[in-house]
Design an enzyme around this catalytic site. Structure first.
Site, mmCIF file in Angstrom:
data_model
loop_
_atom_site.group_PDB
_atom_site.id
_atom_site.type_symbol
_atom_site.label_atom_id
_atom_site.label_comp_id
_atom_site.label_asym_id
_atom_site.label_seq_id
_atom_site.Cartn_x
_atom_site.Cartn_y
_atom_site.Cartn_z
ATOM 1 N N LYS A 159 3.840 -6.952 4.047
ATOM 2 C CA LYS A 159 3.639 -5.558 3.702
ATOM 3 C C LYS A 159 3.347 -4.776 4.966
ATOM 4 O O LYS A 159 2.836 -5.320 5.958
ATOM 5 C CB LYS A 159 2.501 -5.381 2.682
ATOM 6 C CG LYS A 159 1.111 -5.772 3.136
ATOM 7 C CD LYS A 159 0.375 -4.766 3.979
ATOM 8 C CE LYS A 159 0.341 -3.398 3.307
ATOM 9 N NZ LYS A 159 -0.300 -2.399 4.265
ATOM 10 N N THR B 122 2.178 -9.081 11.755
ATOM 11 C CA THR B 122 2.495 -7.886 10.997
ATOM 12 C C THR B 122 1.240 -7.361 10.334
ATOM 13 O O THR B 122 0.159 -7.904 10.528
ATOM 14 C CB THR B 122 3.553 -8.203 9.939
ATOM 15 O OG1 THR B 122 3.814 -7.019 9.203
ATOM 16 C CG2 THR B 122 3.091 -9.266 8.997
ATOM 17 N N GLU C 80 6.789 4.663 7.130
ATOM 18 C CA GLU C 80 6.375 5.857 6.396
ATOM 19 C C GLU C 80 7.234 7.062 6.770
ATOM 20 O O GLU C 80 7.278 7.479 7.921
ATOM 21 C CB GLU C 80 4.900 6.150 6.675
ATOM 22 C CG GLU C 80 3.984 5.122 6.035
ATOM 23 C CD GLU C 80 2.525 5.279 6.414
ATOM 24 O OE1 GLU C 80 1.672 4.720 5.699
ATOM 25 O OE2 GLU C 80 2.238 5.952 7.423
ATOM 26 N N ASN D 237 0.365 10.558 5.843
ATOM 27 C CA ASN D 237 -0.866 10.229 6.538
ATOM 28 C C ASN D 237 -1.910 11.335 6.461
ATOM 29 O O ASN D 237 -3.105 11.068 6.541
ATOM 30 C CB ASN D 237 -0.548 9.867 7.997
ATOM 31 C CG ASN D 237 0.058 8.486 8.094
ATOM 32 O OD1 ASN D 237 -0.646 7.491 8.002
ATOM 33 N ND2 ASN D 237 1.367 8.418 8.246
ATOM 34 N N THR E 167 -6.481 10.988 -0.035
ATOM 35 C CA THR E 167 -6.588 11.811 -1.230
ATOM 36 C C THR E 167 -5.607 11.399 -2.299
ATOM 37 O O THR E 167 -5.688 11.862 -3.416
ATOM 38 C CB THR E 167 -6.365 13.289 -0.869
ATOM 39 O OG1 THR E 167 -5.064 13.433 -0.275
ATOM 40 C CG2 THR E 167 -7.404 13.781 0.091
ATOM 41 N N THR F 81 0.872 -1.188 0.000
ATOM 42 C CA THR F 81 0.000 0.000 0.000
ATOM 43 C C THR F 81 0.905 1.232 0.000
ATOM 44 O O THR F 81 1.346 1.669 -1.047
ATOM 45 C CB THR F 81 -0.969 -0.003 1.194
ATOM 46 O OG1 THR F 81 -0.236 -0.247 2.400
ATOM 47 C CG2 THR F 81 -2.026 -1.080 1.030
#
Length: 408
Positions: free
Chosen positions: A181, A192, A279, A403, A408, A155
């Site tokens: 992932k 996970t 991230e 985040n 969007t 993702t």
């Protein structure tokens, strides 16, 4: 951003496992966002699922089907782009609809199909898009589909995550391959975000479950990016038996040691890969706590440090703000903590001891210790013999941006 090597992993095929990755266009047209994994008849399956009370519809259905199939499912159906979480009865119905479609076309019972989803929470799963490409997925199943599947389950990940090891059992060569992932909403509380491992070794279901549970505890349960446990976490370990060994039926057998070592090795590689791809991450941080009265109190200290926004932002700035570390240790909840016995290190630089800044410490040493991409924060409690480590990241501008713009 991500840390460490971005070289794609070399993944070995596992006899008895076939995979296909196709495009259902769930969130983005043309993106390969659906993976189907087929296990040979007789394959045993171990599973761990999220402990989040708001577990996603596919988690509920996968758990039900796993139990109903006596731990021997035939297909794993995975989609990205939609978590099918917070979707109520409609979400459950759509997860079951997708399983039924695979079952009808593959000639198995619906309970032989386990569904998994990841993506945006709170939106209804477009089951029609998934069921429309199931014929293509079944037609393109292949032994060498691991690398494509590792990419297909991503993702916000920036790179695929996978690992393979070879090992021997009773003189027989065996293979273990795993993919995972996850980059955000990461503090697994069982496993996970999504992880799939398979071996061609023959293993009875109860033994396989113990292997997975033990491996998860020292790998996926020791990582955190942001302290958030997902609604969709799941980790699956399949054992096809294609290697032809006598089925492992006891944790006391020598073969158990070999399997356990292989599974733990792959799980640790995958878990650390999640952190390295956190991230917006620019640092990979090991928080090592030694000298506790129990492993749990070591973990309490380690996770308090790893979850501190002030510590994580200091890491991003490469700022050796050791006061934030002392504050985190002090609020970790350890009874009767003698702060005068605590030692604090950044990599190998002693920063604090005897309850205050170390006499030999200089700010220049701290800055140098914070500069590398990989950092170890080491805490010496000096109150016992136990130890534990967790792996985490810094907090960067990019984490907030990713985040803030996720939907969007």
């Amino acid at each position: 951003m991500a840390t460490g090597s971005d070289q794609a992993p070399t993944l070995l095929p596992v006899p008895g496992i076939r995979l296909a990755t196709v495009s259902a266009g769930i969130k983005k047209p043309g993106r390969k966002d659906m993976v189907l994994i087929e296990a040979a008849p007789g394959t045993t399956c171990a599973a761990t699922f999220t402990r989040n009370a708001f577990c996603a519809a596919p988690v509920t259905v996968a758990r039900e089907h796993w139990l109903e199939s006596d731990g021997q499912p035939r297909y794993l159906l995975i989609n990205t782009g939609n978590a099918n979480a917070g979707t109520g009865e409609k979400g459950l119905a759509r997860a079951r609809e997708c399983c039924a479609a695979v079952a009808a076309q593959a000639g198995v019972e619906a309970r032989a199909v386990l569904p998994f989803s990841t993506g945006v929470i709170g939106e209804q799963l477009p089951a029609d898009k998934i069921t429309a490409v199931i014929p293509e997925a079944l037609a393109t199943l292949n032994n060498d589909g691991w690398a494509a599947a590792a990419s297909g389950i991503m993702t916000t990940d920036t790179r695929p995550k996978g690992a393979s090891v070879s090992f021997q059992v009773d003189g027989i060569d065996c293979t273990l391959t795993g993919i995972a992932k996850g980059a955000g909403m990461i503090r697994p509380n069982m496993a996970t975000m999504l992880g799939y491992l398979a071996t061609d070794m023959a293993v009875e279901a109860s033994v396989l479950q113990q292997v997975l549970a033990e491996a998860v505890d020292i790998s996926f349960n020791r990582v955190t990016v942001d302290g958030d446990t997902s609604t969709n976490d799941a980790c699956i370990l399949l054992a096809t038996g294609a290697a032809g060994n006598v089925p492992l039926d006891s944790v006391n057998a020598p073969a158990y040691v070999a399997l356990k070592a292989a599974v733990e090795e792959v799980c640790v590689i995958l878990a650390q890969a999640l952190v390295r791809d956190g991230e917006g991450a620019s640092k990979f941080v090991c928080v090592q706590v030694n000298g506790g009265n129990s492993e749990q109190e070591c973990l309490d200290v380690a996770f308090t440090i790893a979850h501190s926004p002030l510590v994580k932002t200091a890491l991003f700035a490469s700022d050796p703000n050791w006061g934030r570390l002392l504050a985190a240790i002090g609020r970790a909840g350890l009874a009767d903590l003698d702060v005068n016995r605590v030692g604090l290190y950044l990599n190998e630089v002693l920063i604090a001891e005897n309850g205050c800044r170390a006499e030999a410490y200089t700010e220049e040493q701290g800055v140098a210790a914070m500069a590398p991409e990989d950092i170890t924060i080491r805490v010496e409690l000096n109150r016992g013999e136990r130890q534990a480590a967790v792996w985490t990241t810094d907090f960067s501008y990019d984490y907030v941006k990713i985040n803030a713009e996720y939907r969007t």
